[in-house]
Design an enzyme around this catalytic site. Structure first.
Site, PDB file in Angstrom:
ATOM      1  N   ARG A 167       0.851  -1.189   0.000  1.00 66.41           N
ATOM      2  CA  ARG A 167       0.000   0.000   0.000  1.00 66.41           C
ATOM      3  C   ARG A 167       0.886   1.239   0.000  1.00 66.41           C
ATOM      4  O   ARG A 167       1.314   1.710   1.053  1.00 66.41           O
ATOM      5  CB  ARG A 167      -0.903   0.024   1.232  1.00 66.41           C
TER       6      ARG A 167
ATOM      7  N   ARG B 252       0.904  -1.148  -5.375  1.00 64.42           N
ATOM      8  CA  ARG B 252      -0.327  -0.516  -5.836  1.00 64.42           C
ATOM      9  C   ARG B 252      -0.079   0.974  -6.003  1.00 64.42           C
ATOM     10  O   ARG B 252       0.564   1.605  -5.156  1.00 64.42           O
ATOM     11  CB  ARG B 252      -1.422  -0.749  -4.797  1.00 64.42           C
TER      12      ARG B 252
ATOM     13  N   GLU C 264     -12.542  -4.250  -7.191  1.00 63.41           N
ATOM     14  CA  GLU C 264     -13.085  -3.730  -5.933  1.00 63.41           C
ATOM     15  C   GLU C 264     -14.483  -3.155  -6.111  1.00 63.41           C
ATOM     16  O   GLU C 264     -15.188  -2.907  -5.144  1.00 63.41           O
ATOM     17  CB  GLU C 264     -12.196  -2.592  -5.408  1.00 63.41           C
TER      18      GLU C 264
ATOM     19  N   ASN D 198     -12.085  -6.051   0.478  1.00 58.64           N
ATOM     20  CA  ASN D 198     -12.576  -5.089   1.486  1.00 58.64           C
ATOM     21  C   ASN D 198     -13.547  -4.116   0.834  1.00 58.64           C
ATOM     22  O   ASN D 198     -14.652  -3.883   1.323  1.00 58.64           O
ATOM     23  CB  ASN D 198     -11.426  -4.285   2.092  1.00 58.64           C
ATOM     24  N   ASP D 199     -13.113  -3.538  -0.272  1.00 59.98           N
ATOM     25  CA  ASP D 199     -13.997  -2.597  -0.951  1.00 59.98           C
ATOM     26  C   ASP D 199     -15.097  -3.314  -1.714  1.00 59.98           C
ATOM     27  O   ASP D 199     -16.236  -2.855  -1.741  1.00 59.98           O
ATOM     28  CB  ASP D 199     -13.189  -1.698  -1.892  1.00 59.98           C
TER      29      ASP D 199
ATOM     30  N   ARG E  56     -17.648   0.572   4.927  1.00 57.82           N
ATOM     31  CA  ARG E  56     -16.707  -0.252   5.698  1.00 57.82           C
ATOM     32  C   ARG E  56     -16.206   0.446   6.952  1.00 57.82           C
ATOM     33  O   ARG E  56     -15.574  -0.162   7.802  1.00 57.82           O
ATOM     34  CB  ARG E  56     -15.520  -0.663   4.808  1.00 57.82           C
TER      35      ARG E  56
ATOM     36  N   CYS F  35      -6.322  -9.826  -2.191  1.00 59.70           N
ATOM     37  CA  CYS F  35      -5.481  -9.157  -1.202  1.00 59.70           C
ATOM     38  C   CYS F  35      -6.315  -8.427  -0.154  1.00 59.70           C
ATOM     39  O   CYS F  35      -5.782  -7.653   0.630  1.00 59.70           O
ATOM     40  CB  CYS F  35      -4.516  -8.193  -1.877  1.00 59.70           C
TER      41      CYS F  35
END
Ligand code: PEP
Ligand code: MG
Length: 759
Positions: A470, A506, A604, A627-628, A638, A675
């Protein structure tokens, strides 16, 4: 009406304890509704009875004495039916029960509304009148609105009472449990340290102090510093301001005078309150006074007092921070934890984290998991300002926080901590072993990184590559965008540390809940706004610098992969590819021999799921950001604790979408990884392997647990479980089925060592 409502809530909010809050409620509601009685009954969870806690109109001697169970009386009926009840003649109702102590026989009509906080019935608010008439619709609506607004305030006052020993019926300090959501697994026991956002006077907590003289000296120093600032400012602006404007500075200096604010604050400090708490009280009093004035000029003075308060607080906080010592096993508590706060506690002292806002998928929770620090998020009812210095237990498995735990509870949790230590020792032995199922299926386990410390942790745990670096994390820790050179150095360190293993970097993914202090974005709907690739395509100068830095950093190492976040269509991918090729050309023109790295797309956004074939065709690899993807598929923020229990990566919709992504990527002959945090959940990882993911990328802390589980099971068995789970339409049933399957395999304890704690 709205105004009255707001005023009452404000007044109740400012009450010093639960008793005072309830007294204000009954007085104001009675006045406003013009009734003869208003009473509050609160449900005592121990006896399961509604106890009369405050009344204006009934006999006050009945307070604390009269109580009824949920199946008794009209109050019990309102509480158990969770509905208002409006009766013209109460005593004619079959559920009416007469309590002689109250003297309520004089009152004919009855209107009661339940007080409900987060689905929990906390009590009943009642008004009564002599006249035999039904309360009208407007009155009923007012009481219901009032009670809905007061529920949170009462919950807060009640919790504060429990913590400080000012609770119901004079019970002393008690153990209390506050429910949030799991942020990072593990258990921590230690003293709370409340961290506050800078210069926000409203959230300063009360704190008792021993050394009054030292605190007075602190305050005097802050006063002098602000006075000095005022004088300097006044002199600096002397030529630009008219005399009457300059007079404002004299007013400020007068307010600071020993005889005004200065003296009032000192007086409260002398009673044992720390300077910041005393300042909050005095400023709040003055602001309230000014705001109530009719004269517009005087009303304006409220903002002057606030401004002075903020200035004084900033000096006090600075001095406090310099002197602050962090106890062993510090449990950091904040209204809203930020990644920057995590860095403030010295290494080795931080044991646990508690945040009132945010959820398990907030980025700060992701960082906490990466650091392996037990965390509970979204503890919305915790009166965080009141817990500084008291003992806490943080149960990151269940998302629970205990204040003032009993000796017995501490003993149980100490055992859990010990068991975790033993389990981790056992997991260390797995480091050199491959992640291979019982029937020989290899499953590459990669790590997510961002912090510098992640590199060592990942290597210690035997990661086979970096599935997500990240890059925004090093951006967040600075005061401006890092230059190309600075970025190059940071990226080179990552690439070198893992070489020859692949490192997936990323491109900058800011927006949503990831803000850069030097690039503020104000939006009413940030998760649906300017985020990830949308920002960097709008700012090619930021994107190109970053990609060039990545490419240059990879020279001679050739283990770089570039990953694009938040792609929602082919156009964005094409534009990004175009810029990456341009950056590559530029770097080569500069004479560097760099190979073109593989470029991947993050899935995502739901739109990307349905375009997976088109995206996979143009990309070199696919990586799912679950997650997204979960938040967008389920329309659940979230970061929002209120809906955290609806956020579920094992929701059937998510599982079916993931299956589509795997099939689509493979149909285009492209590898697919995941991921999101889901990959680090051992049970979910097993399903992902069965689905056909080619690699799983997770935080380093969870990697050994995932490896351990995958080594205990066969791919055949995992596929069987997946087939079973994909038939289920209810997320809760999916969770139960998985738990049961793991328990049957004898694997339950590893996932949750705190499963047997009896709180
Ligand atoms: C994701 O969304 O799953 C992801 C890995 O990205 P982030 O959590 O940083 O948004
Ligand atoms: Mg994401």
């Amino acid at each position: 009406m709205l105004n009255t409502l707001r005023k009452i809530v404000q007044e109740v909010n400012a009450a010093k304890d639960l008793k005072a809050a309830l007294t204000i409620i009954v007085q104001r509601v009675k006045e406003t509704m013009g009734s003869q009685v208003c009473s509050v009954y609160l449900l005592d969870p121990e006896s399961n009875r509604f106890v009369l806690m405050a009344t204006d109109g009934l006999n006050k001697r009945a307070i604390g004495k009269v109580s009824m169970s949920p199946n008794e009386g009209l109050v019990g009926l309102v509480g158990s039916r969770e509905e208002p009840l409006n009766l013209e003649h109460a005593s004619e109702h079959p559920r009416y029960r007469y309590f002689a102590e109250t003297g309520e026989e004089r009152y004919a009509s009855f209107l009661g509304a339940p007080i409900i906080h987060h689905r929990r019935v906390m009590g009943v608010l009642v008004v009564q009148q002599k006249e035999r008439r039904q309360f009208d619709e407007g009155e009923e609506a007012f009481l219901v609105t009032m009670s809905a607004q007061l529920a949170g305030v009462i919950a807060h006052a009640e919790a504060t009472g429990t913590i400080q020993g000012l609770g119901k019926q004079g019970k002393g300090i008690q153990e209390a449990k506050f429910v949030g959501v799991p942020g990072s697994p593990g258990v921590a026991v230690g003293p709370a340290l409340v961290m506050l956002p800078p210069a926000d006077l409203d959230v300063v907590p009360d704190k008792r102090i021993e050394d009054i003289e030292a605190e007075l000296a602190n305050f005097t120093q802050a006063l002098e510093a602000v006075r000095e600032d005022m004088r300097t400012l006044s002199a600096k602006l002397a030529t630009q301001l008219r005399p009457e404007e300059r007079a404002l500075f004299d007013v400020y200096l007068m307010m600071l005078d020993d005889a005004a604010i200065g003296q009032e604050v000192s007086q409260i400090i002398r009673q044992g309150q720390w300077a910041q708490g005393a300042l909050r009280q005095v400023v709040a009093e003055h602001v309230k006074g000014f705001e109530l004035m009719d004269d517009a000029y005087l009303r304006e003075r409220a903002s002057d007092v606030k401004d002075l308060g903020r200035r004084l607080l900033a000096y006090l906080q600075q001095a406090h921070k310099e002197k602050l010592t962090y106890p062993d096993n510090t449990i950091l508590v904040s209204e809203e934890l930020t990644p920057a706060m995590l860095g403030e506690v010295p290494e080795g002292k931080l044991a646990g984290l508690v945040s009132v806002l945010g959820s398990g998928n907030s980025h700060v929770a992701i960082l906490a998991r990466a650091m392996g620090i037990p965390t509970v998020m979204g503890v919305v009812d915790l009166p965080y300002a009141k817990v500084d210095g008291i003992q806490l237990i943080v149960d990151g498995y269940h998302g629970e926080v205990f204040t003032n735990p009993s000796a017995e509870l501490r003993r149980q949790y100490d055992e859990v901590v010990e068991e975790e230590r033993q389990l981790n020792k056992g997991l260390d032995a797995l480091r050199e072993l491959p992640c291979e199922t019982l029937d020989g299926q290899r499953m590459p386990l990669w790590v997510n990184t961002g912090l510098l410390a992640d590199i060592t942790r990942a290597q210690e745990r035997g990661a086979e590559g970096v599935g997500l670096y990240r890059t925004e994390v090093p951006f967040m820790a600075r005061e401006r965008f890092p230059s190309e050179k600075e970025q190059l150095a940071i990226y080179r360190e990552q690439l070198q540390a893992f070489h020859p293993l692949p490192v997936t970097m990323r491109t900058l993914d800011i927006g949503g809940d990831k803000a850069l202090p030097y690039f503020p974005i104000k939006e009413s709907n940030p998760f649906l706004g300017w985020r990830g690739i949308r920002i960097t395509l709008d700012h090619p100068e930021i994107f190109l610098v970053q990609v060039r830095a990545m490419l240059k950093a990879s020279e001679g190492l050739n283990n770089l992969r570039i990953l694009l976040p938040m792609i929602s269509g082919v156009q964005e991918l094409e534009e990004a590819l175009h810029l990456i090729h341009r950056a590559w050309g530029e770097v080569r023109d500069e004479g560097l021999d760099v190979v073109m790295p593989p470029v991947g797309v993050m899935i995502e956004v739901p739109a990307a799921v349905y375009q997976i074939r088109d995206l996979a065709r143009q990309a070199d690899f696919i990586s799912v950001g679950s997650n997204d993807l979960t938040q967008y598929l389920l329309a659940v923020d979230r970061n929002n604790a209120r809906v955290a229990d609806l956020y579920d990566f094992l929701h059937p919709a998510v599982l079916h979408a993931l299956k589509l992504v795997v099939e689509g990527s493979h149909a285009e002959g492209k590898p697919v990884s995941i991921c999101g945090e889901m990959a680090g959940d051992p049970a979910a990882a097993m399903l992902l392997m069965a689905m056909g993911f080619d690699s799983l990328s997770m935080n380093a802390t969870n990697l050994p647990k995932v490896k351990w589980l995958l080594r205990q099971i066969s791919l055949g068995k995992a596929r069987e479980l997946l087939a079973q789970v994909l038939q289920i339409d209810n997320p809760q049933v999916i969770h139960s089925a998985l738990h049961l399957a793991l328990r049957n395999l004898g694997l339950g304890r590893m996932i949750n060592p705190a499963a047997n704690v009896q709180a």
